[in-house]
Design a protein around this motif. Structure first.
Motif, PDB file in Angstrom:
ATOM      1  N   VAL A   4     -88.792   9.352 113.419  1.00  0.00           N
ATOM      2  CA  VAL A   4     -90.259   9.427 113.062  1.00  0.00           C
ATOM      3  C   VAL A   4     -90.484  11.137 112.242  1.00  0.00           C
ATOM      4  N   ALA A   5     -91.108  10.820 111.190  1.00  0.00           N
ATOM      5  CA  ALA A   5     -91.247  12.125 110.242  1.00  0.00           C
ATOM      6  C   ALA A   5     -89.931  12.793 110.062  1.00  0.00           C
ATOM      7  N   ALA A   6     -89.206  12.025 109.646  1.00  0.00           N
ATOM      8  CA  ALA A   6     -87.697  12.432 109.135  1.00  0.00           C
ATOM      9  C   ALA A   6     -87.369  13.318 108.241  1.00  0.00           C
ATOM     10  N   GLY A   7     -88.416  13.662 107.479  1.00  0.00           N
ATOM     11  CA  GLY A   7     -88.316  14.761 106.625  1.00  0.00           C
ATOM     12  C   GLY A   7     -87.084  14.499 105.702  1.00  0.00           C
ATOM     13  N   ARG A  10     -82.683  15.625 108.911  1.00  0.00           N
ATOM     14  CA  ARG A  10     -82.006  16.555 109.749  1.00  0.00           C
ATOM     15  C   ARG A  10     -81.548  15.927 111.117  1.00  0.00           C
ATOM     16  N   GLN A  11     -82.364  14.744 111.522  1.00  0.00           N
ATOM     17  CA  GLN A  11     -82.072  14.058 112.597  1.00  0.00           C
ATOM     18  C   GLN A  11     -81.164  12.798 112.248  1.00  0.00           C
ATOM     19  N   ASP A  26     -91.229   8.614 106.916  1.00  0.00           N
ATOM     20  CA  ASP A  26     -92.098   9.978 106.527  1.00  0.00           C
ATOM     21  C   ASP A  26     -93.131   9.742 105.465  1.00  0.00           C
ATOM     22  N   VAL A  27     -94.014  10.417 105.520  1.00  0.00           N
ATOM     23  CA  VAL A  27     -95.094  10.494 104.398  1.00  0.00           C
ATOM     24  C   VAL A  27     -94.573  10.800 103.070  1.00  0.00           C
ATOM     25  N   SER A  28     -93.553  11.670 102.939  1.00  0.00           N
ATOM     26  CA  SER A  28     -93.059  12.172 101.828  1.00  0.00           C
ATOM     27  C   SER A  28     -91.754  11.363 101.382  1.00  0.00           C
ATOM     28  N   ALA A  48     -94.804   6.123 104.826  1.00  0.00           N
ATOM     29  CA  ALA A  48     -95.887   5.829 105.610  1.00  0.00           C
ATOM     30  C   ALA A  48     -96.551   7.065 106.321  1.00  0.00           C
ATOM     31  N   ASP A  49     -97.887   7.076 106.072  1.00  0.00           N
ATOM     32  CA  ASP A  49     -98.597   8.159 106.656  1.00  0.00           C
ATOM     33  C   ASP A  49     -98.861   7.715 108.211  1.00  0.00           C
ATOM     34  N   LEU A  50     -98.251   8.458 109.058  1.00  0.00           N
ATOM     35  CA  LEU A  50     -98.469   8.354 110.451  1.00  0.00           C
ATOM     36  C   LEU A  50     -99.858   8.588 111.222  1.00  0.00           C
ATOM     37  N   THR A  51    -100.708   9.160 110.444  1.00  0.00           N
ATOM     38  CA  THR A  51    -101.801   9.022 110.833  1.00  0.00           C
ATOM     39  C   THR A  51    -102.645   7.957 110.920  1.00  0.00           C
ATOM     40  N   ILE A  68     -89.262  14.724 116.035  1.00  0.00           N
ATOM     41  CA  ILE A  68     -88.760  16.174 116.244  1.00  0.00           C
ATOM     42  C   ILE A  68     -89.793  16.895 115.365  1.00  0.00           C
ATOM     43  N   ASP A  69     -90.466  17.860 115.817  1.00  0.00           N
ATOM     44  CA  ASP A  69     -91.585  18.666 115.134  1.00  0.00           C
ATOM     45  C   ASP A  69     -92.480  17.907 114.207  1.00  0.00           C
ATOM     46  N   TYR A  70     -92.993  16.945 114.675  1.00  0.00           N
ATOM     47  CA  TYR A  70     -94.095  16.454 114.183  1.00  0.00           C
ATOM     48  C   TYR A  70     -95.065  16.002 115.239  1.00  0.00           C
TER      49      TYR A  70
HETATM   50  C1  LIG Z   1     -91.604  20.119 110.480  1.00  0.00           C
HETATM   51  S1  LIG Z   1     -90.933  18.565 109.480  1.00  0.00           S
HETATM   52  C2  LIG Z   1     -89.902  18.126 110.591  1.00  0.00           C
HETATM   53  C3  LIG Z   1     -89.089  17.020 109.736  1.00  0.00           C
HETATM   54  C4  LIG Z   1     -87.823  16.478 110.728  1.00  0.00           C
HETATM   55  N1  LIG Z   1     -88.375  15.770 112.083  1.00  0.00           N
HETATM   56  C5  LIG Z   1     -87.085  17.720 111.421  1.00  0.00           C
HETATM   57  O1  LIG Z   1     -86.722  18.031 112.392  1.00  0.00           O
HETATM   58  O2  LIG Z   1     -86.424  18.512 110.353  1.00  0.00           O
HETATM   59  C6  LIG Z   1     -92.516  17.672 109.416  1.00  0.00           C
HETATM   60  C7  LIG Z   1     -92.408  16.376 108.797  1.00  0.00           C
HETATM   61  O3  LIG Z   1     -93.400  15.579 108.741  1.00  0.00           O
HETATM   62  C8  LIG Z   1     -93.868  14.876 107.687  1.00  0.00           C
HETATM   63  N2  LIG Z   1     -95.204  14.589 107.785  1.00  0.00           N
HETATM   64  C9  LIG Z   1     -96.432  15.441 107.915  1.00  0.00           C
HETATM   65  N3  LIG Z   1     -97.479  14.671 107.708  1.00  0.00           N
HETATM   66  C10 LIG Z   1     -97.124  13.369 107.982  1.00  0.00           C
HETATM   67  C11 LIG Z   1     -97.934  12.241 108.205  1.00  0.00           C
HETATM   68  N4  LIG Z   1     -99.185  12.164 108.215  1.00  0.00           N
HETATM   69  N5  LIG Z   1     -97.267  11.067 108.189  1.00  0.00           N
HETATM   70  C12 LIG Z   1     -95.810  10.963 107.952  1.00  0.00           C
HETATM   71  N6  LIG Z   1     -95.057  11.858 108.003  1.00  0.00           N
HETATM   72  C13 LIG Z   1     -95.802  13.088 107.911  1.00  0.00           C
HETATM   73  C14 LIG Z   1     -93.389  15.980 106.825  1.00  0.00           C
HETATM   74  O4  LIG Z   1     -93.305  15.073 105.423  1.00  0.00           O
HETATM   75  C15 LIG Z   1     -92.323  16.462 107.288  1.00  0.00           C
HETATM   76  O5  LIG Z   1     -91.205  15.680 106.715  1.00  0.00           O
END
Ligand SMILES: C[S@@+](CC[C@H](N)C(=O)[O-])C[C@H]1O[C@@H](n2cnc3c(N)ncnc32)[C@H](O)[C@@H]1O
Length: 151
Positions: A4-7, A10-11, A26-28, A48-51, A68-70
Protein backbone atom coordinates in the motif's frame (compact mmCIF):
# COMPACT_ATOMS: atom_id res chain seq x y z
CA UNK A 1 0.69 -9.55 -1.25
CA UNK A 2 -0.43 -5.96 -1.37
CA UNK A 3 2.03 -3.09 -0.94
CA UNK A 4 0.00 0.00 0.00
CA UNK A 5 1.40 3.37 -1.09
CA UNK A 6 4.26 1.43 -2.65
CA UNK A 7 6.04 4.48 -4.01
CA UNK A 8 9.11 3.41 -5.98
CA UNK A 9 8.94 -0.09 -4.57
CA UNK A 10 11.17 0.03 -1.52
CA UNK A 11 9.15 -2.89 -0.12
CA UNK A 12 7.80 -4.26 -3.40
CA UNK A 13 11.19 -5.05 -4.86
CA UNK A 14 12.51 -7.23 -2.04
CA UNK A 15 9.15 -8.97 -1.85
CA UNK A 16 9.34 -9.78 -5.57
CA UNK A 17 12.94 -10.88 -5.13
CA UNK A 18 11.77 -13.23 -2.37
CA UNK A 19 9.37 -14.83 -4.84
CA UNK A 20 6.09 -13.21 -3.83
CA UNK A 21 3.44 -12.07 -6.25
CA UNK A 22 2.87 -8.40 -5.40
CA UNK A 23 0.18 -5.85 -6.13
CA UNK A 24 1.64 -2.38 -5.67
CA UNK A 25 -0.78 0.53 -5.29
CA UNK A 26 0.05 4.21 -5.19
CA UNK A 27 -1.44 7.49 -6.33
CA UNK A 28 1.71 8.13 -8.36
CA UNK A 29 1.97 6.31 -11.67
CA UNK A 30 5.46 7.77 -12.01
CA UNK A 31 6.65 6.10 -8.81
CA UNK A 32 5.10 2.76 -9.72
CA UNK A 33 6.72 2.85 -13.15
CA UNK A 34 10.11 3.00 -11.45
CA UNK A 35 9.66 -0.35 -9.77
CA UNK A 36 12.30 -2.47 -11.34
CA UNK A 37 10.65 -5.87 -11.32
CA UNK A 38 12.87 -8.77 -12.17
CA UNK A 39 9.85 -10.74 -13.32
CA UNK A 40 7.03 -8.44 -14.40
CA UNK A 41 4.59 -11.35 -14.33
CA UNK A 42 4.78 -11.31 -10.56
CA UNK A 43 4.03 -7.58 -10.31
CA UNK A 44 0.71 -5.83 -10.73
CA UNK A 45 0.53 -2.08 -10.31
CA UNK A 46 -2.63 -0.15 -9.50
CA UNK A 47 -2.83 3.65 -9.60
CA UNK A 48 -5.37 4.76 -7.01
CA UNK A 49 -6.03 7.56 -4.55
CA UNK A 50 -6.21 5.76 -1.23
CA UNK A 51 -8.23 8.55 0.35
CA UNK A 52 -11.08 7.35 -1.88
CA UNK A 53 -12.96 4.03 -1.59
CA UNK A 54 -10.65 1.16 -2.49
CA UNK A 55 -10.97 0.17 -6.17
CA UNK A 56 -12.18 -3.25 -7.31
CA UNK A 57 -8.64 -4.02 -8.47
CA UNK A 58 -7.71 -4.30 -4.80
CA UNK A 59 -10.47 -6.72 -3.91
CA UNK A 60 -8.03 -9.42 -2.87
CA UNK A 61 -8.05 -11.36 -0.71
CA UNK A 62 -4.37 -10.96 0.05
CA UNK A 63 -2.19 -13.21 2.18
CA UNK A 64 -0.36 -10.14 3.43
CA UNK A 65 -0.71 -6.37 3.24
CA UNK A 66 2.14 -4.02 4.01
CA UNK A 67 1.76 -0.30 4.51
CA UNK A 68 4.95 1.59 5.28
CA UNK A 69 5.13 5.34 5.83
CA UNK A 70 1.65 6.12 4.58
CA UNK A 71 -1.19 7.09 6.85
CA UNK A 72 -4.86 7.40 6.03
CA UNK A 73 -6.86 6.59 9.17
CA UNK A 74 -9.98 5.75 7.14
CA UNK A 75 -7.99 3.14 5.22
CA UNK A 76 -7.29 0.59 7.96
CA UNK A 77 -10.77 -0.98 8.07
CA UNK A 78 -10.83 -1.41 4.29
CA UNK A 79 -7.42 -3.06 4.29
CA UNK A 80 -8.45 -5.53 6.98
CA UNK A 81 -11.36 -6.76 4.87
CA UNK A 82 -8.95 -7.39 1.97
CA UNK A 83 -7.04 -9.98 4.00
CA UNK A 84 -7.69 -13.67 3.57
CA UNK A 85 -8.34 -15.61 6.76
CA UNK A 86 -4.99 -15.94 8.48
CA UNK A 87 -3.58 -13.11 6.36
CA UNK A 88 -1.16 -10.60 7.84
CA UNK A 89 -1.32 -6.81 8.06
CA UNK A 90 1.96 -4.99 8.69
CA UNK A 91 2.03 -1.24 9.21
CA UNK A 92 4.97 0.99 10.06
CA UNK A 93 4.56 4.69 10.71
CA UNK A 94 6.47 7.43 12.46
CA UNK A 95 4.52 8.58 15.52
CA UNK A 96 3.69 11.97 17.00
CA UNK A 97 6.55 11.46 19.46
CA UNK A 98 8.85 11.89 16.46
CA UNK A 99 8.02 15.62 16.58
CA UNK A 100 10.13 15.93 19.73
CA UNK A 101 13.23 15.57 17.54
CA UNK A 102 12.10 16.17 13.96
CA UNK A 103 9.79 18.77 12.40
CA UNK A 104 8.90 16.35 9.60
CA UNK A 105 6.88 14.37 8.77
CA UNK A 106 4.17 16.77 9.89
CA UNK A 107 1.48 15.64 12.29
CA UNK A 108 -1.12 14.42 9.81
CA UNK A 109 1.35 11.78 8.59
CA UNK A 110 2.12 10.53 12.09
CA UNK A 111 0.50 7.79 14.15
CA UNK A 112 -1.45 9.27 17.03
CA UNK A 113 -1.60 7.85 20.55
CA UNK A 114 -3.73 4.68 20.40
CA UNK A 115 -3.50 4.32 16.62
CA UNK A 116 -2.24 0.77 17.06
CA UNK A 117 -5.74 -0.26 18.16
CA UNK A 118 -7.34 1.61 15.24
CA UNK A 119 -5.06 -0.19 12.80
CA UNK A 120 -5.62 -3.63 14.29
CA UNK A 121 -9.36 -3.38 14.94
CA UNK A 122 -10.58 -7.00 15.21
CA UNK A 123 -7.31 -8.50 13.93
CA UNK A 124 -5.40 -10.76 16.26
CA UNK A 125 -2.33 -8.87 17.45
CA UNK A 126 0.88 -10.72 16.60
CA UNK A 127 3.51 -8.19 17.52
CA UNK A 128 3.58 -4.43 17.93
CA UNK A 129 6.01 -1.94 19.33
CA UNK A 130 6.71 1.77 19.41
CA UNK A 131 10.03 3.39 20.07
CA UNK A 132 13.06 5.24 18.81
CA UNK A 133 14.66 3.26 16.01
CA UNK A 134 18.24 3.12 14.76
CA UNK A 135 17.05 5.36 11.93
CA UNK A 136 16.58 8.13 14.52
CA UNK A 137 12.81 8.12 14.09
CA UNK A 138 10.14 7.25 16.63
CA UNK A 139 8.05 4.59 14.90
CA UNK A 140 5.07 2.39 15.52
CA UNK A 141 5.26 -1.12 14.10
CA UNK A 142 2.03 -3.08 14.03
CA UNK A 143 1.52 -6.68 12.93
CA UNK A 144 -1.90 -8.33 13.06
CA UNK A 145 -3.52 -11.43 11.61
CA UNK A 146 -7.06 -11.90 10.34
CA UNK A 147 -9.04 -14.32 12.46
CA UNK A 148 -11.50 -16.84 11.03
CA UNK A 149 -14.40 -14.60 12.04
CA UNK A 150 -14.20 -10.86 11.80
CA UNK A 151 -16.96 -8.43 12.74
C1 LIG B 1 6.74 8.29 2.25
S1 LIG B 1 6.24 7.50 0.75
C2 LIG B 1 6.35 5.79 1.24
C3 LIG B 1 6.53 4.91 0.06
C4 LIG B 1 6.87 3.44 0.41
N1 LIG B 1 5.81 2.79 1.17
C5 LIG B 1 8.17 3.36 1.14
O1 LIG B 1 8.19 2.95 2.30
O2 LIG B 1 9.20 3.74 0.55
C6 LIG B 1 4.48 7.77 0.72
C7 LIG B 1 3.80 7.27 -0.54
O3 LIG B 1 2.41 7.51 -0.42
C8 LIG B 1 1.92 7.85 -1.69
N2 LIG B 1 0.66 8.57 -1.52
C9 LIG B 1 0.49 9.80 -0.99
N3 LIG B 1 -0.81 10.13 -1.00
C10 LIG B 1 -1.47 9.07 -1.54
C11 LIG B 1 -2.84 8.80 -1.82
N4 LIG B 1 -3.80 9.69 -1.54
N5 LIG B 1 -3.16 7.62 -2.37
C12 LIG B 1 -2.20 6.70 -2.66
N6 LIG B 1 -0.89 6.90 -2.41
C13 LIG B 1 -0.53 8.07 -1.86
C14 LIG B 1 3.02 8.70 -2.31
O4 LIG B 1 2.89 8.74 -3.72
C15 LIG B 1 4.26 7.96 -1.82
O5 LIG B 1 4.66 6.98 -2.76
Amino acid sequence: MLDVAAGRGRQTRPLLDAGHRVTAVDVSAVGLALIDAVDQHELRTVVADLTMPLPAALKGPFDAIVCIDYRAPALWAGLRTRLEVGGHLLVSLATVVNLERHARPSRRFLAEEGEQETILGPLEPVQSSAGWRDSGRHELWVWGQRPARMA
